[in-house]
Structure formats: C-alpha cells, structure tokens
Scaffold this active site. Structure first.
Site, PDB file in Angstrom:
ATOM      1  N   GLU A  37      -1.072  33.196  38.114  1.00 38.87           N
ATOM      2  CA  GLU A  37      -0.489  33.343  39.447  1.00 38.87           C
ATOM      3  C   GLU A  37      -0.627  34.817  39.835  1.00 38.87           C
ATOM      4  O   GLU A  37      -0.205  35.692  39.078  1.00 38.87           O
ATOM      5  CB  GLU A  37       0.992  32.943  39.410  1.00 38.87           C
ATOM      6  CG  GLU A  37       1.607  32.994  40.783  1.00 38.87           C
ATOM      7  CD  GLU A  37       3.067  32.561  40.824  1.00 38.87           C
ATOM      8  OE1 GLU A  37       3.598  32.096  39.794  1.00 38.87           O
ATOM      9  OE2 GLU A  37       3.662  32.704  41.900  1.00 38.87           O
ATOM     10  N   ARG A 262       3.826  30.136  23.401  1.00 38.50           N
ATOM     11  CA  ARG A 262       3.640  31.437  24.047  1.00 38.50           C
ATOM     12  C   ARG A 262       3.565  32.516  22.988  1.00 38.50           C
ATOM     13  O   ARG A 262       4.108  32.363  21.897  1.00 38.50           O
ATOM     14  CB  ARG A 262       4.858  31.792  24.906  1.00 38.50           C
ATOM     15  CG  ARG A 262       5.122  30.968  26.081  1.00 38.50           C
ATOM     16  CD  ARG A 262       6.396  31.458  26.748  1.00 38.50           C
ATOM     17  NE  ARG A 262       6.128  32.578  27.630  1.00 38.50           N
ATOM     18  CZ  ARG A 262       5.642  32.431  28.855  1.00 38.50           C
ATOM     19  NH1 ARG A 262       5.377  31.239  29.336  1.00 38.50           N
ATOM     20  NH2 ARG A 262       5.414  33.477  29.615  1.00 38.50           N
ATOM     21  N   LYS A 272       6.759  38.656  33.508  1.00 39.92           N
ATOM     22  CA  LYS A 272       6.262  39.402  34.667  1.00 39.92           C
ATOM     23  C   LYS A 272       7.406  39.981  35.481  1.00 39.92           C
ATOM     24  O   LYS A 272       7.305  41.090  36.001  1.00 39.92           O
ATOM     25  CB  LYS A 272       5.415  38.482  35.548  1.00 39.92           C
ATOM     26  CG  LYS A 272       3.953  38.487  35.138  1.00 39.92           C
ATOM     27  CD  LYS A 272       3.109  37.836  36.198  1.00 39.92           C
ATOM     28  CE  LYS A 272       2.620  36.504  35.698  1.00 39.92           C
ATOM     29  NZ  LYS A 272       1.865  35.741  36.672  1.00 39.92           N
TER      30      LYS A 272
HETATM   31  P1  ATP Z   1       5.565  35.003  33.288  1.00 41.09           P
HETATM   32  O1  ATP Z   1       6.517  34.055  32.642  1.00 41.09           O
HETATM   33  O2  ATP Z   1       5.450  36.325  32.604  1.00 41.09           O
HETATM   34  O3  ATP Z   1       5.753  35.131  34.770  1.00 41.09           O
HETATM   35  P2  ATP Z   1       3.570  33.022  33.753  1.00 41.09           P
HETATM   36  O4  ATP Z   1       3.378  31.980  32.725  1.00 41.09           O
HETATM   37  O5  ATP Z   1       4.334  32.639  34.949  1.00 41.09           O
HETATM   38  O6  ATP Z   1       4.126  34.337  33.061  1.00 41.09           O
HETATM   39  P3  ATP Z   1       0.969  32.842  34.892  1.00 41.09           P
HETATM   40  O7  ATP Z   1       0.254  33.809  35.739  1.00 41.09           O
HETATM   41  O8  ATP Z   1       1.382  31.561  35.493  1.00 41.09           O
HETATM   42  O9  ATP Z   1       2.190  33.611  34.252  1.00 41.09           O
HETATM   43  O10 ATP Z   1       0.139  32.578  33.566  1.00 41.09           O
HETATM   44  C1  ATP Z   1      -1.208  32.209  33.529  1.00 41.09           C
HETATM   45  C2  ATP Z   1      -1.497  31.538  32.238  1.00 41.09           C
HETATM   46  O11 ATP Z   1      -1.175  32.385  31.144  1.00 41.09           O
HETATM   47  C3  ATP Z   1      -0.658  30.290  32.079  1.00 41.09           C
HETATM   48  O12 ATP Z   1      -1.481  29.247  31.591  1.00 41.09           O
HETATM   49  C4  ATP Z   1       0.398  30.680  31.103  1.00 41.09           C
HETATM   50  O13 ATP Z   1       0.835  29.609  30.352  1.00 41.09           O
HETATM   51  C5  ATP Z   1      -0.319  31.727  30.245  1.00 41.09           C
HETATM   52  N1  ATP Z   1       0.654  32.658  29.670  1.00 41.09           N
HETATM   53  C6  ATP Z   1       1.553  33.419  30.312  1.00 41.09           C
HETATM   54  N2  ATP Z   1       2.334  34.103  29.459  1.00 41.09           N
HETATM   55  C7  ATP Z   1       1.914  33.761  28.213  1.00 41.09           C
HETATM   56  C8  ATP Z   1       2.317  34.109  26.888  1.00 41.09           C
HETATM   57  N3  ATP Z   1       3.323  34.965  26.667  1.00 41.09           N
HETATM   58  N4  ATP Z   1       1.643  33.560  25.862  1.00 41.09           N
HETATM   59  C9  ATP Z   1       0.626  32.713  26.073  1.00 41.09           C
HETATM   60  N5  ATP Z   1       0.203  32.324  27.279  1.00 41.09           N
HETATM   61  C10 ATP Z   1       0.831  32.839  28.349  1.00 41.09           C
HETATM   62 MG    MG Z   2       3.388  30.537  35.663  1.00 41.27          MG
END
Ligand code: ATP
Ligand code: MG
Length: 562
Positions: A37, A262, A272
């Site tokens: 995102e 994760r 984030k």
């Molecule tokens: P945050 O919780 O920090 O906002 P998010 O999951 O909302 O992170 P996205 O931009 O939606 O962030 O993530 C893109 C991809 O990266 C998704 O498939 C998500 O599952 C993966 N991802 C995000 N954080 C992690 C993590 N700590 N470990 C593994 N994969 C991750």
């Molecule tokens: Mg997300």
C-alpha cells in the site's frame, strides 16, 4: 541451478506450491505479486515478502507483479509509489512491465459489486459505523441483521449508483456483502465492501466518491491479474474465507491465498504507522535515516541487498509468528561486507604520534591491498610521514593485562609501515593526553620484524599531514529495548528510543578513501564498516557507520569490569 535453489529453500509455501503443481492446479504456472500500500516506505518486513514473492516466481520459472494497493485515498501519495519502486528494484525484484494499481481496476470492481447486488449478495446499509460495529456481535455472541439487509435489488442498485455519483455524505451509507451475521468468523458477518470518501485520490483524482475495502479489492485484483498464489501475512488467516467467498460468489478465476508469519525483529518497530510517527515528529532525519529499518534507511546505512537476502533466507518462512534477533541481521551484514568491502585506514578519536627519529620532510608511500584476501580489489598507496594519528584508545599509560597495543616502552606494528616503540606520553595540565613520542626501526619497513622479535599489536594510522578530515556518523540501535513496544505505563514506544543512537565525530581518513563514490561501503580497519553518505562534499566527506566489527577486546574489557 533452479532445482538446486528450490531444494535449498524448502519451506511450507514451496511445499504447497509443489503440491499444486503436482496436482495440475493453475495449469502448472506460478504467478505471484507483491502488493504494497503506497502509504509509507518499505521496511525490513516487506523485504521478507519481496524475496518470497519474487523468489518463488523465479524459482518456478513464473512471474511476480508489483501491485500498488491504493484503495485508501486519504493516506496514499505518489512519492511513496516512487520510493517503493526504487526499493523493490534495489532488492532485485523484477516486475518487468507488470506494474499495476488496484485503482486501475476501480471500474471492474464496481461492476462486480453491481453483480453481487443483482445476485442478492450485497446491499446498501444505512447504519452508521458505530451501529454496524454494535450489530456485529462478538466472538461469543452472534451479530444482528441490519434493518436494511433485505432491500430490494433495484433499490440497492439505485442507492449504490448514487453513492458512486457522490450524492451522499461520507459515513451515511456503505455497501455490505450479505453473508451470515451468525458466522463464527467475524469477518464473514456482512463485511463492508465499499465506503463513501469524497477525497482526492493520487491517481484517479476526484472521479470516485466510493472506495473498495481491502478485502474486496485484493482478491479481485489477484483474480484479474491471474495470480496463482496470493502470499500474505498471518493476520489475514480469517480473511481467507471472505477472499474465497467473493471469488466463488462471482464465479471468477480463483487464486489461492497462503499465509506466512510476519517478520519481527528485536530493537525494531516495523509498523508503518510508527515509522511515520518517527519521521513526522522528527525523532529521525527522514525515511532514509540510517537508523530506520526502512529499505532506504538500510541502503543509506550501507547495507548491501545481498546481506538482506542472506538474512531473509536464514530466518526462513514459517507459519508461526516469532521474533528474530537484531544481532542476526548484523551478522549477515558483516558476512557480506567482509567479502565485498575494500579496506582503508581512518582514525576516529585521534591522538598525535611523533616519530622522533624519522626525517622531518620525508614522505614514503606504502602500497596496500584494498582487500587482504581478494587480490582483484587491487591496491592503493598510503603516505607515511613523521607525524601520524592513531586512535586515542590504542594507547594506555598503564596497560591492563592482555592489552597488546601501545604503552610506554612497548613496540607495536603500524600496519604495513614500520615497528615503533613509545618513548614518552605528553599530557596537558588537565591530564589529557596531548601527543605520543615514538621511535621507529628503519629496518622494519613494511611492518616486518627484522630479526624475528615478537610484536603483538598492530595499529592503524594516518599521516597527519596527508589525512583528510571527514565526518563519521556513528549509528547505534534506534531503540534501547529489545521490545520497543513494551513501554512503561502511560507511555508509548517512543519512551524506548535510544538517546545515543547517533554520535557524530571528526575523523581523519587516508587520502584514497576521500575519493570513493558515495553509496560505497568500506571497512575502516579495526573500526567498522562505513558507507560514504550523499551528504558528502569535497571538503568534508561524510561516512555512516554501517556496523561495527566484533571488537573482542571491548568484550573482554567489559567482562573484566563486570
Ligand atoms: P504495516 O502493518 O507496517 O502497515 P502492511 O502489511 O499494512 O504493513 P503493506 O504495504 O500492505 O503493509 O504490505 C505489503 C506486503 O508486505 C503485504 O503482503 C504484507 O503482508 C507484507 N508485509 C508487511 N509487513 C511485513 C512483515 N513485517 N513481515 C512480512 N511481510 C510483511
Ligand atoms: Mg496492508
């Protein structure tokens, strides 16, 4: 080669894919996607997802798309899109021409929503957000059906079209899936599919007044792109049922969602929301501050992508959440840099050394290899003269046990140059060490012992006259607690910020180090790995400490003090 790397990376995801391929699912094809995102910069957790999605695709001869999941106009920006592209490419992710945006599909997603309405599987609900929450029930109590749940199809279509046209205020209505308010899975209790937002979207501008929810947009985007395996993190386990419901109800192509754990890391926050807070409130100097766990921060710190790849490979992919030690990351960084970083000499906390029996106006040049084990790095010339700098810490007036560096009467090797013996230490009236006086053995040129006499210590040095002044930014962990989220009562993770995460010192570097390109990482011998920063100007090169060397002496010293 391919099958070899597949064998090495055996984990449950690859095992599931193997099983799908063996069963002839998806026509033998593997097609993944990385779906960030664009509401912040990518971090180490994303690296795990990037290596997994792009790695799996390449191992199976498939493809991986880059898809911006831009369904929330309030938080997304084009600047993030640009940064994300850069970071994915930096890690070697190759999405070819397959760069997609969920917002590209807004028209299709809308058409699917009308279809759900026509199928009697979606309805416009006039309950407020609070009411919807209240009606949802709990894990132990079933939910209640909304009074608007049985609206006729035509009325739903009319209202949904008018929602699209912007006729209603935000929060006044939503489109919900009509599933089961008694489902044991709360996600399935008539989830919201669309909400009204009169916001400016970074790509579609003002053309939409309704925006799809993640759960609705994500599965359909996967489907539209022909994704075979939709790999996501564990928190989406409960959402899988909805993922499947949307695709099955619409009878469209159906990818398979598989969840993995994760990445969590000690001394690090990877949310984030928190990273944005650190940037906005000035706790760090921007997203690419070398203390940040963002990919741009790690890059600026001098971490090579190969080190991140190694790190992610080592921690593997599992189905259960766990937390990885920060030291493991540092270990991987040292491993890679040990092989890839040229060596040079720099003194961070200098004290002047005067070699009393060395000619005043003589300068000698010593040829030194850029890398002790790899001749392909070549060599450089390092000037030597009567006055030098060495580390203040490399001298003790009264040496503790096992201190094999300089002290009065002790002989040490100046790396690749000469053997010198300290004759006198000069202090100012406050007891601060001013300079050291030494004599050298002219027969020890190159740092060799001329008669086999044992010299235990080897010190790095720079010629005072030739040294270039540089700034060294000594970075340490951003948080002083292994679990930054565990804060004292009434405080937040910010309470755990390490007040000493950055110390800036003046350093003296050998001339050849001033010319390396910014972004290059070198080892300052005996001191640590440093990356030349983009803030460098010709008069003042700036070096970021990537990681320290393991300093066995410091450890021993600490143990003897404890
Ligand atoms: P945050 O919780 O920090 O906002 P998010 O999951 O909302 O992170 P996205 O931009 O939606 O962030 O993530 C893109 C991809 O990266 C998704 O498939 C998500 O599952 C993966 N991802 C995000 N954080 C992690 C993590 N700590 N470990 C593994 N994969 C991750
Ligand atoms: Mg997300």
């Amino acid at each position: 080669m391919e099958s070899e790397s597949r064998a090495r990376q055996a984990d449950f995801i690859r095992a599931e894919i193997d099983a799908d391929l063996a069963a002839g699912r998806f026509g033998g094809v593997v097609h993944t996607r990385f779906p960030p995102e664009p509401n912040g910069y990518l971090h180490l957790g994303h690296a795990k997802s990037i290596f997994l999605n792009f790695g799996v695709a390449s191992e199976y001869g498939g493809l991986c798309n880059l898809r911006f999941d831009d369904t929330n106009p309030a938080k997304e920006e084009t600047a993030y899109v640009k940064a994300i592209r850069e970071d994915v490419a930096w890690l070697g992710g190759n999405w070819g021409d397959r760069e997609y945006f969920a917002s590209n599909y807004f028209e299709e997603l809308y058409a699917y929503a009308e279809e759900l309405i026509r199928l009697g599987k979606a309805y416009v609900d006039d309950l407020t957000a609070d009411e919807i929450r209240e009606y949802r029930g709990t894990l132990t109590a079933p939910g209640r059906e909304s009074p608007w749940r049985d609206r006729p199809v035509e009325e739903n279509l009319d209202l949904f079209r008018r929602m699209r046209n912007g006729e209603f205020p935000e929060g006044s209505r939503v489109l919900r899936a009509k599933i089961d308010m008694a489902s044991p899975n709360l996600v399935m209790r008539d989830p919201t599919l669309y909400r009204i937002r009169h916001a400016e979207h970074h790509r579609t501008g003002q053309s939409w007044h309704i925006y799809p929810m993640y759960d609705y947009a994500h599965c359909l985007s996967d489907s539209l792109e022909g994704i075979t395996h939709s790999l996501c993190t564990l928190e989406f386990v409960n959402n899988r049922e909805l993922y499947d419901w949307v695709l099955d109800t619409l009878r469209v192509y159906h990818p398979r969602q598989i969840e993995f754990a994760r990445l969590n890391l000690t001394y690090t926050v990877l949310s984030k929301r928190k990273l944005i807070q650190l940037v906005r409130e000035g706790y760090v100097n921007g997203w690419d501050d070398p203390r940040m766990p963002t990919l741009s921060g790690l890059r600026r710190r001098g971490v090579p992508p190969a080190a991140l790849h190694e790190f992610i490979k080592r921690i593997g992919v599992a189905r259960a959440d766990s937390t990885v030690e920060y030291e493991m990351l540092e270990y991987c960084i040292r491993e890679k840099l040990n092989a890839s970083a040229p060596r040079g000499m720099a003194v961070l906390e200098p004290v002047r050394v005067i070699i009393e029996n060395y000619p005043e106006d003589l300068t000698e040049e010593f040829e030194m290899p850029w890398h002790p084990e790899d001749a392909t790095f070549g060599s450089r010339k390092v000037p030597f003269s009567r006055e030098l700098f060495i580390e203040r810490d490399d001298f003790r007036l009264v040496p503790p046990k096992k201190f094999h560096r300089l002290s009065p009467g002790v002989e040490v090797r100046l790396r690749y140059a000469y053997l010198v013996t300290c004759t006198e230490a000069v202090y100012d009236c406050d007891g601060r060490l001013l300079e050291l006086r030494c004599v050298y053995d002219p027969a020890s040129k190159g740092g060799q012992s001329p008669d086999g006499r044992k010299v235990r210590g080897t010190l790095h040095w720079v010629s005072a006259k030739h040294a270039i002044r540089a700034q060294a930014r000594l970075y340490d962990k951003l948080f002083s607690s292994p679990d930054p989220d565990r804060a004292p009562e009434g405080e937040t993770f910010l309470a755990n910020i390490n007040p000493d995460s950055l110390r800036i010192v003046d350093a003296f570097i050998e001339p050849a180090l001033a010319d390396i390109p910014s972004g290059a990482t070198v080892q300052f011998e005996r001191v640590g790995y440093f990356c030349k920063d983009t803030d460098s100007i010709p008069e003042m090169p700036v070096f970021n400490r990537t990681v320290t060397l393991r300093d066995s002496w410091a450890k021993m010293e600490k143990r003897s003090r404890d």
